[in-house]
Design a protein around this motif. Structure first.
Motif, PDB file in Angstrom:
ATOM      1  N   ARG A 103      -7.218  -6.041   3.070  1.00  0.00           N
ATOM      2  CA  ARG A 103      -7.928  -5.312   4.131  1.00  0.00           C
ATOM      3  C   ARG A 103      -7.038  -4.253   4.750  1.00  0.00           C
ATOM      4  N   ARG A 134      -6.150 -10.596   3.928  1.00  0.00           N
ATOM      5  CA  ARG A 134      -5.663  -9.778   5.031  1.00  0.00           C
ATOM      6  C   ARG A 134      -4.846  -8.590   4.498  1.00  0.00           C
ATOM      7  N   GLN A 190      -7.510  -0.207   4.756  1.00  0.00           N
ATOM      8  CA  GLN A 190      -7.568   0.579   5.993  1.00  0.00           C
ATOM      9  C   GLN A 190      -6.608   1.757   5.939  1.00  0.00           C
TER      10      GLN A 190
END
Ligand SMILES: Nc1nc2c(ncn2[C@@H]2O[C@H](COP(=O)(O)OP(=O)(O)O)[C@@H](O)[C@H]2O)c(=O)[nH]1
Ligand SMILES: [Mg+2]
Length: 330
Positions: A215, A212, A219
């Motif tokens: 990610r 997580r 982003q």
């Protein structure tokens, strides 16, 4: 042995290495490490024949499992592609700390009897431009002597290691589960150069959190043409290694399809040339500063009779003069 005359000429060694002589190849890699005129002669020989090899870089914190993963990938590549594979374990820290590299070799030992696998560790011993320039040259040498695939593993995540990894076509960044590892990798500049992200030691807790974090950080870095996949592996058990192979193959296909492989390589050729040039200039400057002819200039500088800018100007003039005159450093 007479001084200045190598026992075997570079071109003879090259011929032997291209014919499969591993000792000749090892000696030529030492030539690359050392740099200098012999290495420039070698560059001339390899350059014409190189251009098809693909380099895969592995970087990440010490102990994250890079060697184990590279070893497992090596097995997978040999099984699926059957092409010869070379591994360069790159250690910029110093020739003295050979321990990590030795451990790495042990982890890849079961490939020792495979004629189509070549494993070698590498450090710089005076190459202009350092390892970030020596490694691409080593890759071209391997390429030109019949090694179409090269795995490059760095020992850690210092500035040099990151630069070395960035000279490869596909960069695999290895992190471990656990709080903060992804953040550290980001701070070290690894996410910027990552083409494939691997959470290795996925047999340990915290995998989802790390995935997580990664990610999120990806982003934040905006839309990319290629979004690095985030894989989970247990390298020591060979788990997830087939997926790693596939991810690298996808990245390679992506680079080739979009013409990015060529443009990236062109960009890297320029940085490599600049690194070598800067290395040579720096060395020429060091020699100039330390030459007895400049003792008076340095004394004047230290006695405040000459300002640093003026002193720098004179040193630069001398270096330029030396280089233009075909000095020892050109
Ligand atoms: N539990 C676990 N240990 C691993 C895994 N991969 C590697 N290791 C172990 O982690 C240690 C460091 O691995 P190594 O490949 O030398 O890491 P490197 O320093 O990044 O090259 C070794 O003891 C490996 O056996 C894994 O997926 N799970
Ligand atoms: Mg290692």
């Amino acid at each position: 042995m007479s001084p200045g005359r190598p026992a075997t000429s570079t071109s003879a060694l090259f011929k032997a290495a291209a014919g499969g002589d591993r000792r000749a190849l090892a000696r030529l890699l030492s030539v690359v490490e050392r740099g200098g005129s012999e290495s420039r002669e070698l560059s001339g020989l390899t350059f014409e024949r190189a251009g098809s090899a693909y380099a895969i870089g592995f970087t990440g914190a010490p102990g994250s499992g890079k060697s184990t993963l590279a070893g497992a990938l090596l097995t997978e590549v040999r099984r699926r592609l059957r092409c010869p594979v070379a591994v360069l374990a790159v250690d910029p820290s110093s020739p003295v700390t050979g321990g990590a590299i030795l451990g790495d070799r042990v982890r890849m030992q079961h490939h020792a009897l495979d004629d189509d696998v070549f494993i070698r560790s590498m450090a710089t011993r005076g190459h202009f431009g350092g390892l970030a320039a020596a490694v691409p040259e080593a890759v071209r040498l391997l390429d030109a002597t019949g090694w179409p695939l090269v795995l490059v593993e760095t020992v850690g995540v210092g500035q040099v290691e990151v630069e070395v990894a960035a000279t490869c076509d596909t960069v695999v960044v290895v992190v471990n589960p656990g709080w903060g590892d992804a953040v550290q990798a980001n701070k070290a500049g690894l996410l910027e150069i990552a083409d494939v992200l691997v959470i290795n030691k996925a047999d340990r807790p915290g995998v989802q959190e790390t995935a997580r974090d990664l990610r999120l950080m990806l982003q934040l870095s905006g839309t990319l043409e290629w979004t690095p996949p985030i894989l989970k592996t247990v390298a020591s058990a060979g788990e997830g290694v087939a997926e790693l192979f596939d991810a690298i193959a996808s990245h390679r296909a992506h680079l080739q399809a979009g013409g990015e492989l060529e443009s990236r390589r062109a960009e890297r050729a320029l940085s490599e040339a600049l690194r070598i040039a800067k290395g040579r200039l720096e060395r020429a400057l060091d020699a100039t500063v330390n030459s007895p002819a400049n003792a008076a200039l340095l004394t004047a500088l230290q006695d405040n009779r000459l300002d640093p800018g003026q002193a720098a100007g004179r040193l630069v003039e001398q270096v330029a003069g030396d280089l233009a005159g075909g000095g020892a450093l050109s």
